[in-house]
Design an enzyme around this catalytic site. Structure first.
Site, mmCIF file in Angstrom:
data_model
loop_
_atom_site.group_PDB
_atom_site.id
_atom_site.type_symbol
_atom_site.label_atom_id
_atom_site.label_comp_id
_atom_site.label_asym_id
_atom_site.label_seq_id
_atom_site.Cartn_x
_atom_site.Cartn_y
_atom_site.Cartn_z
ATOM 1 N N ALA A 75 25.907 4.829 7.855
ATOM 2 C CA ALA A 75 26.464 4.326 9.117
ATOM 3 C C ALA A 75 27.654 3.419 8.799
ATOM 4 C CB ALA A 75 25.399 3.537 9.861
ATOM 5 N N GLY A 109 22.492 6.788 6.085
ATOM 6 C CA GLY A 109 22.541 7.890 7.055
ATOM 7 C C GLY A 109 23.044 9.190 6.447
ATOM 8 N N GLU A 119 19.606 0.627 2.705
ATOM 9 C CA GLU A 119 19.522 -0.237 3.899
ATOM 10 C C GLU A 119 18.849 -1.574 3.614
ATOM 11 O OE1 GLU A 119 19.070 3.017 3.914
ATOM 12 O OE2 GLU A 119 19.957 3.890 5.714
ATOM 13 N N GLU A 124 20.066 10.596 4.805
ATOM 14 C CA GLU A 124 19.164 11.074 5.865
ATOM 15 C C GLU A 124 19.631 12.439 6.385
ATOM 16 O OE1 GLU A 124 19.541 7.230 7.900
ATOM 17 O OE2 GLU A 124 17.361 7.211 7.982
HETATM 18 N N1 COA Z 1 30.495 1.682 6.331
HETATM 19 C C1 COA Z 1 31.784 1.348 6.516
HETATM 20 N N2 COA Z 1 32.708 1.488 5.566
HETATM 21 C C2 COA Z 1 32.306 1.954 4.376
HETATM 22 C C3 COA Z 1 30.978 2.312 4.110
HETATM 23 C C4 COA Z 1 30.051 2.161 5.149
HETATM 24 N N3 COA Z 1 28.763 2.532 5.027
HETATM 25 N N4 COA Z 1 30.892 2.725 2.824
HETATM 26 C C5 COA Z 1 32.142 2.645 2.318
HETATM 27 N N5 COA Z 1 32.996 2.180 3.242
HETATM 28 C C6 COA Z 1 34.446 1.955 3.119
HETATM 29 C C7 COA Z 1 34.746 0.666 2.387
HETATM 30 O O1 COA Z 1 34.704 -0.457 3.281
HETATM 31 C C8 COA Z 1 36.137 0.958 1.893
HETATM 32 O O2 COA Z 1 37.056 0.842 2.952
HETATM 33 P P1 COA Z 1 38.134 -0.403 3.011
HETATM 34 O O3 COA Z 1 38.945 -0.226 1.780
HETATM 35 O O4 COA Z 1 38.843 -0.124 4.292
HETATM 36 O O5 COA Z 1 37.309 -1.645 3.027
HETATM 37 C C9 COA Z 1 36.072 2.439 1.558
HETATM 38 O O6 COA Z 1 34.996 2.964 2.305
HETATM 39 C C10 COA Z 1 35.831 2.710 0.082
HETATM 40 O O7 COA Z 1 34.637 2.039 -0.293
HETATM 41 P P2 COA Z 1 34.561 1.013 -1.533
HETATM 42 O O8 COA Z 1 33.398 0.133 -1.299
HETATM 43 O O9 COA Z 1 35.872 0.359 -1.739
HETATM 44 O O10 COA Z 1 34.297 2.044 -2.723
HETATM 45 P P3 COA Z 1 33.491 1.771 -4.062
HETATM 46 O O11 COA Z 1 33.683 2.978 -4.899
HETATM 47 O O12 COA Z 1 33.831 0.452 -4.636
HETATM 48 O O13 COA Z 1 31.926 1.691 -3.624
HETATM 49 C C11 COA Z 1 29.945 2.403 -2.421
HETATM 50 C C12 COA Z 1 31.304 2.797 -3.071
HETATM 51 C C13 COA Z 1 29.395 3.623 -1.736
HETATM 52 C C14 COA Z 1 28.981 1.943 -3.540
HETATM 53 C C15 COA Z 1 30.150 1.227 -1.433
HETATM 54 O O14 COA Z 1 31.228 1.585 -0.555
HETATM 55 C C16 COA Z 1 28.943 0.927 -0.587
HETATM 56 O O15 COA Z 1 28.001 0.310 -1.061
HETATM 57 N N6 COA Z 1 28.962 1.330 0.698
HETATM 58 C C17 COA Z 1 27.896 1.047 1.623
HETATM 59 C C18 COA Z 1 26.752 2.034 1.495
HETATM 60 C C19 COA Z 1 25.606 1.666 2.439
HETATM 61 O O16 COA Z 1 25.051 0.580 2.369
HETATM 62 N N7 COA Z 1 25.215 2.598 3.313
HETATM 63 C C20 COA Z 1 24.144 2.422 4.250
HETATM 64 C C21 COA Z 1 24.655 1.926 5.536
HETATM 65 S S1 COA Z 1 23.362 1.516 6.685
#
Ligand code: COA
Length: 265
Positions: free
Chosen positions: A69, A114, A137, A117
């Site tokens: 999400a 998500g 989460e 999921e």
């Molecule tokens: N929601 C919103 N934006 C997200 C996102 C999410 N779930 N996951 C990644 N992004 C965005 C980041 O904010 C970033 O955008 P920005 O540069 O505008 O801030 C872009 O995607 C790239 O992500 P980034 O975190 O810079 O890449 P990374 O390679 O360093 O890390 C992840 C990758 C997947 C480990 C990290 O993005 C992450 O932990 N995301 C969240 C995953 C999560 O918790 N999902 C469950 C949601 S309920």
């Protein structure tokens, strides 16, 4: 009436009877926003009704399959908007899981929250060696809201699901082969060719048998064994009466008889 607007966060491409749905918010790792959720639900409902589509492949553009999400959207949501997002999410996952056509997930990169999921809603999962999956989460002080706890236990077993849920770990695709979720891991460049080959194979099988098989697998996860065996019995009897099965069964027997005649000279 004006034509409906083209979706902005995904594309749907046709390869004969195979439809490929690609998430296209790569700069956000395909994190799912409210408009994107509406587009996904609509795309799957449309494809389910389309008589020219037999199989659906689901993938993402860039480094993400779907990173869950949109947490930045969550940050600005009132509680009631959050609740609404969860309700709409349930409908979206149902449009994938209960789609009458089989759905193949081609997991190209991060499938988290998500996004994972969504993978749990697909019938067959193949993944790139670069894919990472998990249910993080807990790190936000939340639990999954798109079926991660329930489908996770059903598809992975309670202890594997508990490990993923309680730690929020992101694990490589190969681990999910061991977990029984991922059927095949490919090199990144081989992922889509392999997904399309697999989809093509399913698209040329009997559509009646494919539809019944998908229904029966879901039936087994939602009902007791005796009811499932009854349902399976009805399906095989009904399929035996189709032209497709009659022709394939006859063809097999005729080939065998021809070999026998050859042997006897
Ligand atoms: N929601 C919103 N934006 C997200 C996102 C999410 N779930 N996951 C990644 N992004 C965005 C980041 O904010 C970033 O955008 P920005 O540069 O505008 O801030 C872009 O995607 C790239 O992500 P980034 O975190 O810079 O890449 P990374 O390679 O360093 O890390 C992840 C990758 C997947 C480990 C990290 O993005 C992450 O932990 N995301 C969240 C995953 C999560 O918790 N999902 C469950 C949601 S309920």
């Amino acid at each position: 009436m004006a034509a409906p607007a083209a979706p902005e966060s995904l594309s749907v491409d046709r390869h004969g009877a195979v439809a490929v749905v690609t998430f296209r918010r790569p700069d956000q790792l395909n994190a799912i926003s409210t408009p994107m959720m509406a587009e996904i639900t609509e795309a799957f409902l449309d494809l389910g009704r389309d008589p020219e589509v037999n199989v659906i492949v689901l993938t993402g553009e860039g480094r993400g399959f779907m990173a869950g999400a949109d947490i930045k959207e969550y940050a600005g949501q009132a509680d009631s908007a959050f609740d609404d997002f969860q309700t709409r999410g349930r409908a979206m996952y149902a449009a994938i899981e209960d789609n009458p056509k089989p759905v193949i997930a081609a997991v190209n990169g991060y499938a988290l929250g998500g996004g994972f999921e969504m993978v749990l809603c697909c019938d067959i999962v193949i993944a790139s060696s670069k894919a990472k999956m998990g249910l993080p989460e807990v790190k936000l002080g939340l639990v999954p809201g798109g079926g991660g706890t329930q489908r996770g236990v059903a598809k992975l077993g309670a202890n594997r699901a508990a490990y993923l849920l309680l730690t929020g770990a992101m694990l490589p695709a190969a681990t999910f082969v061991d977990y029984g979720l991922v059927a095949e891991v490919t090199e990144p460049d081989d992922l889509m060719p392999r997904a399309l080959a697999l989809a093509g194979e399913l698209a040329t099988a009997s559509p009646d048998a494919i539809r019944e098989l998908k229904t029966l697998v879901h039936f087994a996860t939602r009902n007791e064994l005796p009811a499932g065996l009854d349902r399976e019995g009805e399906a095989v009897r009904s399929l035996f009466r189709t032209d497709f099965a009659k022709a394939r069964v006859r063809e097999f027997a005729e080939k065998s008889a021809a070999r026998e005649r050859e042997k006897r000279g």
